[in-house]
Design an enzyme around this catalytic site. Sequence first.
Site, PDB file in Angstrom:
ATOM      1  N   VAL A  15       4.095   8.777   0.051  1.00  0.00           N
ATOM      2  CA  VAL A  15       5.272   9.489   0.727  1.00  0.00           C
ATOM      3  C   VAL A  15       6.967   9.390  -0.095  1.00  0.00           C
ATOM      4  O   VAL A  15       7.397  10.011  -0.737  1.00  0.00           O
ATOM      5  CB  VAL A  15       5.575   9.073   2.219  1.00  0.00           C
ATOM      6  CG1 VAL A  15       6.784   9.795   2.703  1.00  0.00           C
ATOM      7  CG2 VAL A  15       4.297   9.314   2.954  1.00  0.00           C
ATOM      8  N   ILE A 138       5.976  19.955   9.089  1.00  0.00           N
ATOM      9  CA  ILE A 138       6.443  20.696   9.949  1.00  0.00           C
ATOM     10  C   ILE A 138       7.866  20.197  10.708  1.00  0.00           C
ATOM     11  O   ILE A 138       8.002  19.114  11.759  1.00  0.00           O
ATOM     12  CB  ILE A 138       5.575  20.884  11.217  1.00  0.00           C
ATOM     13  CG1 ILE A 138       4.504  21.642  10.464  1.00  0.00           C
ATOM     14  CG2 ILE A 138       6.113  22.032  11.731  1.00  0.00           C
ATOM     15  CD1 ILE A 138       2.846  21.821  11.374  1.00  0.00           C
ATOM     16  N   GLU A 192      -5.033   7.892   6.573  1.00  0.00           N
ATOM     17  CA  GLU A 192      -4.588   6.711   6.329  1.00  0.00           C
ATOM     18  C   GLU A 192      -4.700   5.517   5.734  1.00  0.00           C
ATOM     19  O   GLU A 192      -6.024   5.495   5.621  1.00  0.00           O
ATOM     20  CB  GLU A 192      -4.087   6.583   8.214  1.00  0.00           C
ATOM     21  CG  GLU A 192      -3.734   6.956   9.516  1.00  0.00           C
ATOM     22  CD  GLU A 192      -1.923   7.412   8.483  1.00  0.00           C
ATOM     23  OE1 GLU A 192      -1.379   6.683   7.980  1.00  0.00           O
ATOM     24  OE2 GLU A 192      -1.299   8.803   8.327  1.00  0.00           O
ATOM     25  N   LYS A 207       0.754  11.126  17.361  1.00  0.00           N
ATOM     26  CA  LYS A 207       1.518  12.095  17.423  1.00  0.00           C
ATOM     27  C   LYS A 207       2.217  12.326  18.162  1.00  0.00           C
ATOM     28  O   LYS A 207       3.748  12.713  18.975  1.00  0.00           O
ATOM     29  CB  LYS A 207       1.814  12.724  15.972  1.00  0.00           C
ATOM     30  CG  LYS A 207       1.183  11.926  14.665  1.00  0.00           C
ATOM     31  CD  LYS A 207       0.590  13.321  13.856  1.00  0.00           C
ATOM     32  CE  LYS A 207       0.707  12.696  12.582  1.00  0.00           C
ATOM     33  NZ  LYS A 207      -0.853  13.441  11.598  1.00  0.00           N
TER      34      LYS A 207
HETATM   35  P1  NAP Z   1       0.449   4.717   0.826  1.00  0.00           P
HETATM   36  O1  NAP Z   1       0.707   4.802   0.125  1.00  0.00           O
HETATM   37  O2  NAP Z   1      -0.388   3.549   1.228  1.00  0.00           O
HETATM   38  O3  NAP Z   1       1.762   4.033   0.561  1.00  0.00           O
HETATM   39  C1  NAP Z   1       2.688   2.397   1.549  1.00  0.00           C
HETATM   40  C2  NAP Z   1       3.244   1.734   0.282  1.00  0.00           C
HETATM   41  O4  NAP Z   1       4.080   0.523   0.622  1.00  0.00           O
HETATM   42  C3  NAP Z   1       2.372   0.652  -1.075  1.00  0.00           C
HETATM   43  O5  NAP Z   1       3.674   1.233  -2.243  1.00  0.00           O
HETATM   44  C4  NAP Z   1       2.759  -0.486  -0.414  1.00  0.00           C
HETATM   45  O6  NAP Z   1       3.226  -1.006  -1.665  1.00  0.00           O
HETATM   46  C5  NAP Z   1       4.136  -0.872   0.591  1.00  0.00           C
HETATM   47  N1  NAP Z   1       4.191  -2.108   0.742  1.00  0.00           N
HETATM   48  C6  NAP Z   1       3.402  -1.856   2.160  1.00  0.00           C
HETATM   49  N2  NAP Z   1       2.710  -3.379   2.280  1.00  0.00           N
HETATM   50  C7  NAP Z   1       4.777  -3.834   1.796  1.00  0.00           C
HETATM   51  C8  NAP Z   1       4.882  -5.031   2.218  1.00  0.00           C
HETATM   52  N3  NAP Z   1       4.344  -5.834   2.662  1.00  0.00           N
HETATM   53  N4  NAP Z   1       6.073  -4.893   1.319  1.00  0.00           N
HETATM   54  C9  NAP Z   1       6.505  -3.850   0.549  1.00  0.00           C
HETATM   55  N5  NAP Z   1       6.123  -2.940   0.395  1.00  0.00           N
HETATM   56  C10 NAP Z   1       5.034  -3.041   0.768  1.00  0.00           C
HETATM   57  O7  NAP Z   1       1.339   4.853   2.192  1.00  0.00           O
HETATM   58  P2  NAP Z   1       1.399   6.864   2.772  1.00  0.00           P
HETATM   59  O8  NAP Z   1       0.719   7.311   1.937  1.00  0.00           O
HETATM   60  O9  NAP Z   1       2.784   6.421   1.783  1.00  0.00           O
HETATM   61  O10 NAP Z   1       2.200   6.761   3.773  1.00  0.00           O
HETATM   62  C11 NAP Z   1       3.386   6.129   4.490  1.00  0.00           C
HETATM   63  C12 NAP Z   1       3.357   5.701   5.794  1.00  0.00           C
HETATM   64  O11 NAP Z   1       4.287   7.320   6.287  1.00  0.00           O
HETATM   65  C13 NAP Z   1       2.664   5.229   6.916  1.00  0.00           C
HETATM   66  O12 NAP Z   1       3.015   4.786   7.966  1.00  0.00           O
HETATM   67  C14 NAP Z   1       2.110   6.952   7.100  1.00  0.00           C
HETATM   68  O13 NAP Z   1       1.670   7.367   8.551  1.00  0.00           O
HETATM   69  C15 NAP Z   1       3.036   8.083   6.571  1.00  0.00           C
HETATM   70  N6  NAP Z   1       2.633   8.825   6.740  1.00  0.00           N
HETATM   71  C16 NAP Z   1       1.634   9.416   5.688  1.00  0.00           C
HETATM   72  C17 NAP Z   1       1.207  10.764   5.181  1.00  0.00           C
HETATM   73  C18 NAP Z   1       0.770  10.924   4.118  1.00  0.00           C
HETATM   74  O14 NAP Z   1       0.018  12.369   4.204  1.00  0.00           O
HETATM   75  N7  NAP Z   1       0.661  10.309   3.217  1.00  0.00           N
HETATM   76  C19 NAP Z   1       1.899  11.614   6.188  1.00  0.00           C
HETATM   77  C20 NAP Z   1       3.031  11.437   7.273  1.00  0.00           C
HETATM   78  C21 NAP Z   1       3.305   9.813   7.083  1.00  0.00           C
HETATM   79  P3  NAP Z   1       2.151  -0.949  -2.939  1.00  0.00           P
HETATM   80  O15 NAP Z   1       2.430   0.336  -3.759  1.00  0.00           O
HETATM   81  O16 NAP Z   1       2.449  -1.850  -4.559  1.00  0.00           O
HETATM   82  O17 NAP Z   1       0.911  -1.475  -2.888  1.00  0.00           O
HETATM   83  N1  HSE Z   2      -3.524  10.732   7.763  1.00  0.00           N
HETATM   84  C1  HSE Z   2      -2.742  11.480   8.191  1.00  0.00           C
HETATM   85  C2  HSE Z   2      -2.935  13.262   8.585  1.00  0.00           C
HETATM   86  C3  HSE Z   2      -1.175  11.446   7.893  1.00  0.00           C
HETATM   87  O1  HSE Z   2      -4.132  13.280   7.974  1.00  0.00           O
HETATM   88  O2  HSE Z   2      -2.617  13.672   9.284  1.00  0.00           O
HETATM   89  C4  HSE Z   2       0.314  12.476   8.512  1.00  0.00           C
HETATM   90  O3  HSE Z   2       0.453  11.871   9.112  1.00  0.00           O
END
Ligand code: NAP
Ligand code: HSE
Length: 428
Positions: A15, A138, A192, A207
């Site tokens: 994200v 959405i 996740e 959600k």
């Molecule tokens: P991700 O790809 O795992 O990225 C997490 C990021 O946070 C990484 O850059 C990580 O650093 C950083 N991080 C983790 N712990 C940290 C710390 N202690 N200090 C500083 N940075 C830290 O996760 P994501 O998919 O982007 O998701 C992020 C959030 O959005 C979550 O809450 C998730 O539920 C939500 N979300 C995700 C999606 C989706 O489609 N992916 C959709 C809706 C909501 P490094 O890169 O250096 O490891």
């Molecule tokens: N893990 C979540 C999904 C990301 O599959 O819908 C979006 O919140």
Amino acid sequence: MSEPLRLGIAGLGTVGTGIVKIVQTHGDMLTARTGRGVTITAVSARSRGKDRGVDLSAYAWEDDPVALARRDDVDLVIEVMGGEDGPAKATTETALKAGKHVVTANKAMLALHGQALAQLAEANGVALRYEAAVAGGIPIVKALTEGLAANGIQRVMGVMNGTCNYILTVMEGTGADYADVLKDAQALGYAEADPTVDVGGIDAAHKLALLSSAAFGTQVDFDGVKIEGIERIELTDIKDAADMGYRIKLLGVARMNADGLEQRMQPCLVPAHSPLGQLEGVTNMVVVEGDFVGQTVFQGPGAGEGPTASAVMGDVVDIARGLVMPVFGQPANSLAKAKRSSTGADANYYLRCMLEDRPGALATVATILGKHGISINRMRQYDHDGNAAPVVIVTHKTNRAELDGALGEITKSDVSVVAPVAIRIETV
Ligand code: NAP
Ligand code: HSE
């Protein structure tokens, strides 16, 4: 023109990098639309050296996201690290206490701490926004708290986990194995960090709890959501359901019953021809029913870099325009504590039984159902080899307590080979 809104981004994963790309791609457009511009001043992640496919050289780096939240050159903190407590919560609290707005995609954190964080934000006169936390791209939070704000909401329901819908529809389309499809969803960035949170229904329940609060004016009550994941759904259920004109979805339903708030996240059958039944892949859909508007349906990509970053930046644009609204659509101090519904609405059910193939087996099952006041609507016995006969039954409306009683008796009876599977059929 006012000074640009200065962003600090905590988290540069799927994200976070998407957000950087939007700011870098659409700088001029964001300036035109906000009248002041949006700029990134600082970023934070765990590993500084990681190649993230975006140019971060113009931004200050912080190893500690809490330090980023304290910076004088940051007006708004975007929290996209994840995790319900730990650095995400510490960063959010620090920013709000320092009078900075926060935009987060973190449904887990808000499902557990939403009420306290909303009170903190409102006490400090800043925004806490979370469009990206529910149904990805959405704009459903905006729809509930703004566009539909003049309605008494009767029911909110939907498919809110892209990973689960991806798994269920790919399994149905290809006959592929559950574990293989889950691996694909992880590689595509939908799942996740711990995918059991997706397939166990917990992510989608987070959600639903947030939407319930915005829909019914109640404090977020995640513990009040009845949760069941998709782990026990077998290919045979997907095929049998299709044969009866249904598709299986991990469906969230929230409604205000006479005795309180009902919140369920569980696999359900929905008519295959309905909009929910036709959802494919990572697509999410949320249906909102209001007393004046009737039924509204919102559909779009529920996860992934672009859609989630799009939702985050929609919130950022609102804040840059000066919009600071109550977090859950009305002041946090006025949200009622949710009273939980004890019964839940009656429903039709799909039952799959494996019965001894001998005279009277089916009659035994029908008798047990009848004893519990459960009437059979449709029934099918499939061709089979060996001694076990697969039987699929669709019941008329019944309550879950009676059904559970009947299922317990069927399981203990000498005609049942394995415990029956029961899946609710939701009226949509
Ligand atoms: P991700 O790809 O795992 O990225 C997490 C990021 O946070 C990484 O850059 C990580 O650093 C950083 N991080 C983790 N712990 C940290 C710390 N202690 N200090 C500083 N940075 C830290 O996760 P994501 O998919 O982007 O998701 C992020 C959030 O959005 C979550 O809450 C998730 O539920 C939500 N979300 C995700 C999606 C989706 O489609 N992916 C959709 C809706 C909501 P490094 O890169 O250096 O490891
Ligand atoms: N893990 C979540 C999904 C990301 O599959 O819908 C979006 O919140």
